[in-house]
Design a protein around this motif. Structure first.
Motif, PDB file in Angstrom:
ATOM      1  N   ALA A 251     -54.827 -32.327 -74.310  1.00 17.67           N
ATOM      2  CA  ALA A 251     -55.307 -31.049 -73.763  1.00 17.67           C
ATOM      3  C   ALA A 251     -54.908 -30.915 -72.306  1.00 17.67           C
ATOM      4  CB  ALA A 251     -56.826 -30.946 -73.912  1.00 17.67           C
ATOM      5  N   ARG A 252     -55.102 -31.976 -71.548  1.00 15.32           N
ATOM      6  CA  ARG A 252     -54.744 -31.936 -70.129  1.00 15.32           C
ATOM      7  C   ARG A 252     -53.232 -31.790 -69.962  1.00 15.32           C
ATOM      8  NH1 ARG A 252     -58.151 -36.382 -70.240  1.00 15.32           N
ATOM      9  NH2 ARG A 252     -56.476 -37.814 -69.600  1.00 15.32           N
ATOM     10  N   ALA A 253     -52.464 -32.480 -70.789  1.00 13.70           N
ATOM     11  CA  ALA A 253     -51.001 -32.390 -70.686  1.00 13.70           C
ATOM     12  C   ALA A 253     -50.525 -30.973 -70.981  1.00 13.70           C
ATOM     13  CB  ALA A 253     -50.351 -33.382 -71.642  1.00 13.70           C
ATOM     14  N   ARG A 254     -51.100 -30.343 -72.003  1.00 11.19           N
ATOM     15  CA  ARG A 254     -50.686 -28.984 -72.344  1.00 11.19           C
ATOM     16  C   ARG A 254     -51.051 -28.003 -71.231  1.00 11.19           C
ATOM     17  NH1 ARG A 254     -51.299 -27.814 -78.756  1.00 11.19           N
ATOM     18  NH2 ARG A 254     -50.429 -29.764 -79.522  1.00 11.19           N
ATOM     19  N   LEU A 255     -52.219 -28.191 -70.650  1.00  9.57           N
ATOM     20  CA  LEU A 255     -52.605 -27.306 -69.547  1.00  9.57           C
ATOM     21  C   LEU A 255     -51.675 -27.483 -68.348  1.00  9.57           C
ATOM     22  CD1 LEU A 255     -56.510 -27.528 -69.645  1.00  9.57           C
ATOM     23  CD2 LEU A 255     -55.083 -25.560 -70.236  1.00  9.57           C
ATOM     24  N   VAL A 256     -51.277 -28.704 -68.090  1.00 10.63           N
ATOM     25  CA  VAL A 256     -50.334 -28.960 -66.991  1.00 10.63           C
ATOM     26  C   VAL A 256     -49.001 -28.286 -67.271  1.00 10.63           C
ATOM     27  CG1 VAL A 256     -48.918 -30.761 -65.930  1.00 10.63           C
ATOM     28  CG2 VAL A 256     -51.382 -31.053 -66.092  1.00 10.63           C
ATOM     29  N   LEU A 257     -48.536 -28.341 -68.502  1.00 12.62           N
ATOM     30  CA  LEU A 257     -47.266 -27.690 -68.847  1.00 12.62           C
ATOM     31  C   LEU A 257     -47.365 -26.180 -68.677  1.00 12.62           C
ATOM     32  CD1 LEU A 257     -46.223 -29.779 -71.980  1.00 12.62           C
ATOM     33  CD2 LEU A 257     -45.083 -29.728 -69.753  1.00 12.62           C
ATOM     34  N   VAL A 258     -48.501 -25.599 -69.083  1.00 10.31           N
ATOM     35  CA  VAL A 258     -48.701 -24.160 -68.891  1.00 10.31           C
ATOM     36  C   VAL A 258     -48.723 -23.829 -67.405  1.00 10.31           C
ATOM     37  CG1 VAL A 258     -50.352 -22.262 -69.166  1.00 10.31           C
ATOM     38  CG2 VAL A 258     -49.891 -23.797 -71.080  1.00 10.31           C
ATOM     39  N   ALA A 259     -49.470 -24.630 -66.639  1.00  7.38           N
ATOM     40  CA  ALA A 259     -49.549 -24.395 -65.194  1.00  7.38           C
ATOM     41  C   ALA A 259     -48.184 -24.559 -64.532  1.00  7.38           C
ATOM     42  CB  ALA A 259     -50.556 -25.353 -64.562  1.00  7.38           C
ATOM     43  N   SER A 260     -47.389 -25.508 -65.012  1.00  4.28           N
ATOM     44  CA  SER A 260     -46.050 -25.733 -64.448  1.00  4.28           C
ATOM     45  C   SER A 260     -45.165 -24.517 -64.682  1.00  4.28           C
ATOM     46  CB  SER A 260     -45.425 -26.979 -65.067  1.00  4.28           C
ATOM     47  OG  SER A 260     -46.199 -28.122 -64.793  1.00  4.28           O
ATOM     48  N   ALA A 261     -45.226 -23.972 -65.891  1.00  6.96           N
ATOM     49  CA  ALA A 261     -44.453 -22.763 -66.177  1.00  6.96           C
ATOM     50  C   ALA A 261     -44.917 -21.610 -65.300  1.00  6.96           C
ATOM     51  CB  ALA A 261     -44.588 -22.399 -67.655  1.00  6.96           C
ATOM     52  N   GLY A 262     -46.237 -21.492 -65.123  1.00  8.38           N
ATOM     53  CA  GLY A 262     -46.763 -20.444 -64.250  1.00  8.38           C
ATOM     54  C   GLY A 262     -46.353 -20.631 -62.805  1.00  8.38           C
ATOM     55  N   TYR A 263     -46.340 -21.891 -62.350  1.00 10.62           N
ATOM     56  CA  TYR A 263     -45.957 -22.170 -60.959  1.00 10.62           C
ATOM     57  C   TYR A 263     -44.484 -21.853 -60.741  1.00 10.62           C
ATOM     58  CZ  TYR A 263     -46.536 -24.405 -56.421  1.00 10.62           C
ATOM     59  OH  TYR A 263     -46.629 -24.626 -55.067  1.00 10.62           O
ATOM     60  N   ALA A 264     -43.653 -22.213 -61.724  1.00 17.69           N
ATOM     61  CA  ALA A 264     -42.231 -21.866 -61.632  1.00 17.69           C
ATOM     62  C   ALA A 264     -42.070 -20.351 -61.590  1.00 17.69           C
ATOM     63  CB  ALA A 264     -41.465 -22.455 -62.815  1.00 17.69           C
ATOM     64  N   GLY A 265     -42.859 -19.651 -62.421  1.00 20.87           N
ATOM     65  CA  GLY A 265     -42.813 -18.188 -62.409  1.00 20.87           C
ATOM     66  C   GLY A 265     -43.242 -17.615 -61.078  1.00 20.87           C
ATOM     67  N   LEU A 266     -44.269 -18.215 -60.458  1.00 19.73           N
ATOM     68  CA  LEU A 266     -44.727 -17.744 -59.151  1.00 19.73           C
ATOM     69  C   LEU A 266     -43.650 -17.946 -58.089  1.00 19.73           C
ATOM     70  CD1 LEU A 266     -46.987 -16.696 -57.299  1.00 19.73           C
ATOM     71  CD2 LEU A 266     -47.760 -19.076 -57.052  1.00 19.73           C
ATOM     72  N   THR A 267     -42.962 -19.082 -58.146  1.00 22.35           N
ATOM     73  CA  THR A 267     -41.869 -19.316 -57.207  1.00 22.35           C
ATOM     74  C   THR A 267     -40.780 -18.265 -57.369  1.00 22.35           C
ATOM     75  OG1 THR A 267     -42.321 -21.706 -57.305  1.00 22.35           O
ATOM     76  CG2 THR A 267     -40.195 -21.011 -56.390  1.00 22.35           C
TER      77      THR A 267
END
Length: 314
Positions: A251-267
Motif C-alpha cells: 500500500a505504501r509503495a503504491r502510494l509513493v508511485l502515485v505521489a511520484s507521478a504527481g510530483y513529476a507532473g507538478l514539475t
C-alpha cells in the motif's frame, strides 16, 4: 558497535565536509541581508548566497546519507567526491562575486566574469553527469522497503530533470543574441525570467519573479524530489501505526508511485507555466485546469492504490 552507528560512520565525508563548511554561510548570509543594503538584479545581494547555502547543505547531507546504501565501488565514491568539489567551487564563486558586487550567473561582461561563469557552467554540467552516474546505482539497488526504494528511484530521476532545467536558463535570449551583433550587448547571456527582464518585482524569500515566468521554480521543485518523496515514504511508515491500511508495504509503495507521478507532473506543470511567461501566483485558465486535473488524477490514483491491495494484505 551496532549497525546504525556503523552506517552513520559511513556517511560520505567529503560531502559532509562541504555541508559543514557551507552551513555557517546561512547565518552569514542572513547577517548580510540585515547589514548590507546592496541590491543586485532587483534582489538583496545576499539572497542568492543564502538560498544556495541552504540548498547545498540539504543536498550534500542527503547524498552523503544515500551513499551509505550504495555499493562501495571506486566509481561511486569518486563520483560523490567530485560532486562535493564541484559544489564547493560553485559556492565559492557565488560568494566571491557577491563580495565584488557582481552578478555570478550568466555574467560575461569582463574577462574575469566570463572565466568565473565559465567555471560555474562547467561545474553545473559535471554535477548533472555525476548525479546521472549515481542514479545508475540507485536504480539497481533496493534501499529499505519497497516504498523507500521507489521514492529514492523516482526522486533521483525527477531531481535529474529538475537539474537539467538549469541548461534552459543558460541559453541567451533572442534579445541578448541580437545585442551581441548590434554592439549593445550588456554582458549578460542567459536569464531566470521568461517574458520579462531579470531584476523586476520578486517574491519575498524565494526571489522568484511576480510579473513573468521564472525557470527557477520548476528547477527548485524538481531538484527537491530527492528529499520530498523519501520523506513521504517515511511519513507513511510512521502513519502506519494509526492507519491499518498503511501497514501493508504494498500500500505504501503504491502510494509513493502515485505521489511520484504527481510530483513529476507538478514539475512539468511549473515548467510549462514558466515557459509561457506566467507568474507562479497568477495562473491563467489553462494552468488552473491542468493543475486541477493533475490533483484529481493523483487523488484518484491514491484511492485506486488503496482499493486494489493484494489479498491477505493487512
Amino acid at each position: 558497535m551496532n549497525a546504525t552507528l556503523r552506517r552513520a560512520m559511513r556517511w560520505h565525508r567529503p560531502l559532509m565536509l562541504v555541508a559543514a563548511v557551507t552551513a555557517p554561510f546561512v547565518v552569514l548570509s542572513l547577517a548580510g541581508l540585515v547589514f548590507d543594503d546592496r541590491v543586485l538584479v532587483g534582489a538583496p545581494i545576499w539572497l542568492k548566497p543564502l538560498k544556495f547555502a541552504v540548498s547545498i547543505v540539504i543536498y550534500a547531507v542527503t547524498l552523503a546519507w544515500l551513499m551509505t546504501y550504495l555499493p562501495r565501488t571506486r566509481l561511486a565514491r569518486w563520483t560523490a567526491t567530485a560532486i562535493a568539489i564541484l559544489l564547493a567551487i560553485e559556492y565559492v564563486i557565488i560568494v566571491g562575486q557577491v563580495l565584488r558586487g557582481r552578478q555570478s550567473h550568466f555574467n560575461i561582461a569582463t574577462p574575469l566574469d566570463a572565466v568565473l561563469w565559465g567555471a560555474m557552467a562547467v561545474s553545473i554540467t559535471l554535477l548533472w553527469i555525476g548525479n546521472l552516474v549515481l542514479a545508475f546505482f540507485v536504480m539497481r539497488r533496493r534501499i529499505g522497503d519497497a516504498a523507500v526504494t521507489w521514492a529514492l528511484r523516482a526522486g533521483t530521476v525527477i531531481s535529474l530533470a529538475g537539474m537539467a532545467i538549469a541548461f534552459l536558463m543558460a541559453r541567451p535570449t533572442p534579445e541578448q543574441r541580437t545585442s551581441m551583433s548590434d554592439g549593445t550587448f550588456a554582458g549578460i547571456a542567459g536569464r531566470h525570467s521568461v517574458g520579462v527582464v531579470d531584476g523586476g518585482p520578486i517574491m519575498p524569500v524565494t526571489g522568484w519573479s511576480t510579473t513573468g515566468g521564472d525557470l527557477r521554480i520548476p528547477h527548485f521543485v524538481g531538484i527537491h524530489a530527492l528529499q520530498a518523496l523519501p520523506l513521504l515514504a517515511l511519513a507513511l511508515a510512521l502513519l502506519a501505526a494509526w492507519i491499518p491500511v498503511l501497514r501493508a508495504e504494498s500500500a505504501r509503495a503504491r502510494l509513493v508511485l502515485v505521489a511520484s507521478a504527481g510530483y513529476a507532473g507538478l514539475t512539468g506543470l511549473t515548467l510549462w507555466q514558466a515557459l509561457r511567461g506566467q507568474p507562479l501566483l497568477h495562473p491563467d485558465g489553462p494552468t488552473l485546469l491542468a493543475g486541477g486535473a493533475l490533483a484529481a488524477l493523483v487523488a484518484a490514483g491514491a484511492v485506486v492504490a488503496l482499493r486494489t491491495l493484494p489479498s491477505g494484505s493487512e
